[in-house]
Design a protein around this motif. Sequence first.
Motif, PDB file in Angstrom:
ATOM      1  N   ALA A   1       0.829  -1.206   0.000  1.00  0.00           N
ATOM      2  CA  ALA A   1       0.000   0.000   0.000  1.00  0.00           C
ATOM      3  C   ALA A   1       0.864   1.257   0.000  1.00  0.00           C
ATOM      4  N   ALA A   2       1.924   1.252   0.809  1.00  0.00           N
ATOM      5  CA  ALA A   2       2.798   2.421   0.901  1.00  0.00           C
ATOM      6  C   ALA A   2       3.555   2.667  -0.398  1.00  0.00           C
ATOM      7  N   GLN A   3       3.910   1.588  -1.098  1.00  0.00           N
ATOM      8  CA  GLN A   3       4.714   1.703  -2.315  1.00  0.00           C
ATOM      9  C   GLN A   3       3.878   1.592  -3.595  1.00  0.00           C
ATOM     10  N   ASN A   4       2.559   1.502  -3.438  1.00  0.00           N
ATOM     11  CA  ASN A   4       1.651   1.404  -4.581  1.00  0.00           C
ATOM     12  C   ASN A   4       1.976   0.183  -5.452  1.00  0.00           C
ATOM     13  N   LEU A   5       2.072  -0.974  -4.788  1.00  0.00           N
ATOM     14  CA  LEU A   5       2.397  -2.218  -5.478  1.00  0.00           C
ATOM     15  C   LEU A   5       1.192  -3.147  -5.510  1.00  0.00           C
ATOM     16  N   THR A   6       1.194  -4.048  -6.465  1.00  0.00           N
ATOM     17  CA  THR A   6       0.164  -5.076  -6.545  1.00  0.00           C
ATOM     18  C   THR A   6       0.592  -6.289  -5.730  1.00  0.00           C
ATOM     19  N   VAL A   7      -0.326  -6.809  -4.916  1.00  0.00           N
ATOM     20  CA  VAL A   7      -0.080  -8.029  -4.139  1.00  0.00           C
ATOM     21  C   VAL A   7      -0.704  -9.209  -4.873  1.00  0.00           C
ATOM     22  N   ILE A   8       0.067 -10.277  -5.029  1.00  0.00           N
ATOM     23  CA  ILE A   8      -0.439 -11.521  -5.597  1.00  0.00           C
ATOM     24  C   ILE A   8      -0.683 -12.468  -4.426  1.00  0.00           C
ATOM     25  N   ASP A   9      -1.937 -12.724  -4.119  1.00  0.00           N
ATOM     26  CA  ASP A   9      -2.294 -13.445  -2.900  1.00  0.00           C
ATOM     27  C   ASP A   9      -2.276 -14.955  -3.121  1.00  0.00           C
ATOM     28  N   LEU A  10      -1.090 -15.525  -3.069  1.00  0.00           N
ATOM     29  CA  LEU A  10      -0.939 -16.965  -3.233  1.00  0.00           C
ATOM     30  C   LEU A  10      -1.490 -17.721  -2.024  1.00  0.00           C
ATOM     31  N   HIS A  11      -1.373 -17.131  -0.847  1.00  0.00           N
ATOM     32  CA  HIS A  11      -1.802 -17.810   0.371  1.00  0.00           C
ATOM     33  C   HIS A  11      -3.287 -18.172   0.287  1.00  0.00           C
TER      34      HIS A  11
END
Length: 246
Positions: free
Chosen positions: A196-206
Amino acid sequence: MKKYNYFGRVSGWGICMLFFLTGLFTGCSENEEDYPKGQRPAGIESVRKVACIGNSITYGARQFLNDREKECYPALLGNMLGEGFEVANFGCSGTTLLKNGNSPYWNTKEYTNAKAFLPNIVIVKLGSNDSKSGNWSSHGSEFESDLTDLVLSLRSLSTRPRVFLCTPAIAYSNSFGIDDGIITSEIIPAIQRVAAAQNLTVIDLHTALRGYGDLFLDGVHPGLEGNRVIATVIYDVLAKEYSLNK
């Protein structure tokens, strides 16, 4: 010589305009950070280079794969992405994101090689080994700042790659000391905060790997079909972000 003669004939006003335009276009190029949906500056090569950074799951658990180099998820992802992408595996077994963990990824030749690869896209999948009690109890508070440093280090490369952060795979067993409770309650929220702080996309493998315990033959490392699930989840995110056709 013709070039210098041309400038010799340009008026002072024209020279000022030329410098202004040069600075304008240079400034636009330098301010481009990410290139979603295929909208990249013309200077970026036509082949997107993808660096997969991670631990043993990225490297490929040799004991559960007939041909690690072809069956690990980075290789499967490369097959899915096809022409126009070059996917390289920079996984190193047993490593931590924590700089002060028992085996920091920061100190590996794989990290050095990943940066030398000069990728356009980086997939980061670290955190499982950080959940081990000795690592997390002593240095867990450093995880968020260390992940931020990794992101900034990668973004400082001349190719200014787009970084995607993966949540760790589920640990269906703690036989390796990997604690899924720590992953769920501490590590994943830290990854989300950095994203969120770095404006990145999270790939939620979990989340995506819930219900696939039978594909993790020792409770931690996936076999071929588990690697295929991981590659597919990552591919689907890239396909959406870069408007790829399946």
